[in-house]
Enzyme design. Structure first.
Site, short mmCIF file in Angstrom:
data_model
loop_
_atom_site.label_atom_id
_atom_site.label_comp_id
_atom_site.label_asym_id
_atom_site.label_seq_id
_atom_site.Cartn_x
_atom_site.Cartn_y
_atom_site.Cartn_z
N CYS A 77 1.35 -1.16 0.04
CA CYS A 77 0.12 -0.18 -0.05
C CYS A 77 0.94 1.49 -0.11
O CYS A 77 2.10 1.74 -0.91
CB CYS A 77 -0.92 -0.06 1.38
SG CYS A 77 -2.46 1.10 0.87
N HIS A 175 -3.91 -4.49 -0.20
CA HIS A 175 -3.95 -5.34 0.78
C HIS A 175 -4.08 -6.80 1.18
O HIS A 175 -4.53 -6.79 1.74
CB HIS A 175 -4.59 -4.58 2.13
CG HIS A 175 -4.40 -2.76 2.01
ND1 HIS A 175 -3.26 -2.43 3.35
CD2 HIS A 175 -4.48 -1.68 1.62
CE1 HIS A 175 -3.05 -1.96 3.78
NE2 HIS A 175 -4.08 -1.36 2.69
N GLU A 177 -2.87 -8.56 3.34
CA GLU A 177 -3.27 -9.03 4.31
C GLU A 177 -4.60 -9.41 5.03
O GLU A 177 -4.77 -8.97 6.33
CB GLU A 177 -2.07 -8.03 5.57
CG GLU A 177 -2.75 -6.23 6.13
CD GLU A 177 -2.46 -5.94 4.74
OE1 GLU A 177 -1.70 -6.34 4.16
OE2 GLU A 177 -2.19 -5.05 5.10
#
Lengths: 193, 252
Positions: A77, A175, A177
């Site tokens: 990001c 993202h 994650e």
């Protein structure tokens, strides 16, 4: 494997640590020169604003260290944008690792670009096992245009760089994650590089 | 293509999920972490957790819960309730929250929105707006969990907080909340048209058609519901399949 996450108080580091934990992987959180330099792999998270993130990096001399790294490196990001040369956000000079510019979205669509969007033109081992049009979670107001270093694109409404690779530096605008099982797969792929 | 988001909302009191009907008559609807994991697997695009407790002691418990949620789910989530200072936000983001939602504190101190946006970035600052319509006042913003009427007209307020740096508006119609009669399409549409940031519609979802309406007619970027999902009157996969058939871009 000695995995280090760059700690510069700017990113939501905890989410990355938890994502790794869900994969059964331990990582070291560090801003220390030697610790980062000796890592097998480095993850560079980031959310927030470009100029304050750069200030945090400079305060730790990380702006000097990061461009010299040679091991596989993964910016996420804002961590992707910071690898570029310059951002329109706060008219900020960045780390200058990848010769690209970061621009603000100029569109009638809502900004931030927030939510799940699809990846296209996947061109990297980072996306091993993923199919075209896979959904990832994005949240950003600034973007990197498509370039020779683009390894995946998304559309909002024009195509832009969803992921980049320049030498050992890999990076994702989205993202991984926070992008469910497909996002976890990308993290696993990075760790397998 | 950026998709419309479906967001289950979990109201949290003492570490448990609850849902008020029209902000009253709270009922217990389960363990937040289990529920969150289940929603993530079902294809929810995001989650919202609202701490409806009041004391500082309970707020610490909430931060621990946020950490527990972040540890176990792999989709983004927003947390809100009782946030009044930059330090509160720091704790929640460090615990693993992706966004925070502020409401009464923004009304008391609009500067907080700007401070949070500067410090953490607009993308993690959601301003929650509780709004109520009366013939006498039009759509007004309410503070303190909908108990106190403010002087702010809803569209003006949404514009103002966006100018201050809010990255998203979570708009709840108190007239519609808990009725299951559908979202407030008029005010949602008016706000969505007036601000440049995403708008999450909340309050009144009772059927799949209501979601299609709020996306098609009011141009909401996301829609939020609570009890409808918690009591499994509507399941996320069925809803998304329906929306796709109706021409709404959703992640399936």
């Amino acid at each position: 494997m000695n995995l280090v996450i760059v700690d510069y108080k700017a990113g939501n580091v905890q989410s990355v640590l938890f994502a790794l934990e869900r994969l059964g992987i331990q990582a070291t959180l560090s801003a220390d020169f030697e610790t980062i330099k000796s890592a097998d792999k480095v993850i560079f998270p980031g959310v927030g604003e470009a100029s304050s993130a750069m200030a945090q990096l400079k305060a730790r001399n990380l702006d000097k260290l990061l461009p010299t790294l040679e091991q596989p490196f993964f910016g996420v990001c804002l961590g992707m944008q910071l690898l570029c040369e310059h951002s329109e956000e706060g008219d900020t000079d960045l780390l200058g690792i990848i010769p690209l510019q970061v621009k603000r979205f100029q569109t009638d669509l809502k900004v931030p670009h927030m939510g799940w969007n699809q990846l296209e033109n996947l061109a990297s081992p980072l996306f091993e096992g993923l199919k075209e049009q896979e959904y990832m979670y994005f949240v950003h107001s600034y973007y990197v245009p498509n370039s020779d270093f683009t390894i995946a694109q998304a559309n909002y409404p024009e195509p832009f760089s969803a992921a980049l690779q320049y030498k050992n530096f890999y990076a994702a605008q989205f993202h991984p994650e926070k992008s469910g099982p497909a996002g976890s797969q990308i993290i696993k792929n990075f760790l397998a590089l | 293509m950026l998709t419309k988001r479906i967001i289950p909302c979990l109201d949290i009191k003492n570490g448990r999920t609850v849902k008020g009907v029209r902000f009253e008559n709270i009922r217990d609807a389960g363990d937040p972490v289990e529920l969150a994991k289940w929603y993530a697997e079902q294809g929810a695009d995001e989650l919202v957790f609202l701490d409806i407790t009041a004391t500082n002691e309970e707020r610490k418990t909430f931060a621990e819960l946020v950490r527990d949620i972040a540890r176990h789910i792999d989709i983004p989530f927003t947390v809100g309730g009782g946030i009044s200072a930059v330090a509160d936000v720091e704790v929640l983001l460090q615990a693993g929250a992706d966004k925070v939602s502020i409401n009464s504190a923004a009304i008391r101190n609009p500067q907080l929105v700007e401070d949070l946006a500067k410090r953490f970035g607009s993308q993690c600052v959601t301003v929650a707006v509780d709004t109520k319509y009366t013939d006498a006042t039009g759509w007004k913003v309410y503070a303190r969990a909908g108990t106190v009427e403010t002087e702010h007209a809803t569209v003006d307020w949404a514009r103002r907080v966006t100018d201050l740096g809010a990255g998203e508006i979570l708009l709840t119609s108190m007239n519609n909340d808990g009725t299951k009669a559908g979202f407030a399409l008029d005010i949602t549409g008016a706000v969505a048209k007036s601000v440049t940031v995403p708008v999450v519609a909340s309050g009144g979802a009772g059927s799949m058609e209501h979601f299609a309406d709020v996306f098609h007619q009011a141009h909401a970027d996301a829609a939020l519901a609570a009890s409808l999902f918690h009591f499994r009157e509507l399941e996320v996969p069925d809803l998304k399949k329906y929306l796709k058939e109706q021409g709404v871009d959703v992640r399936i």
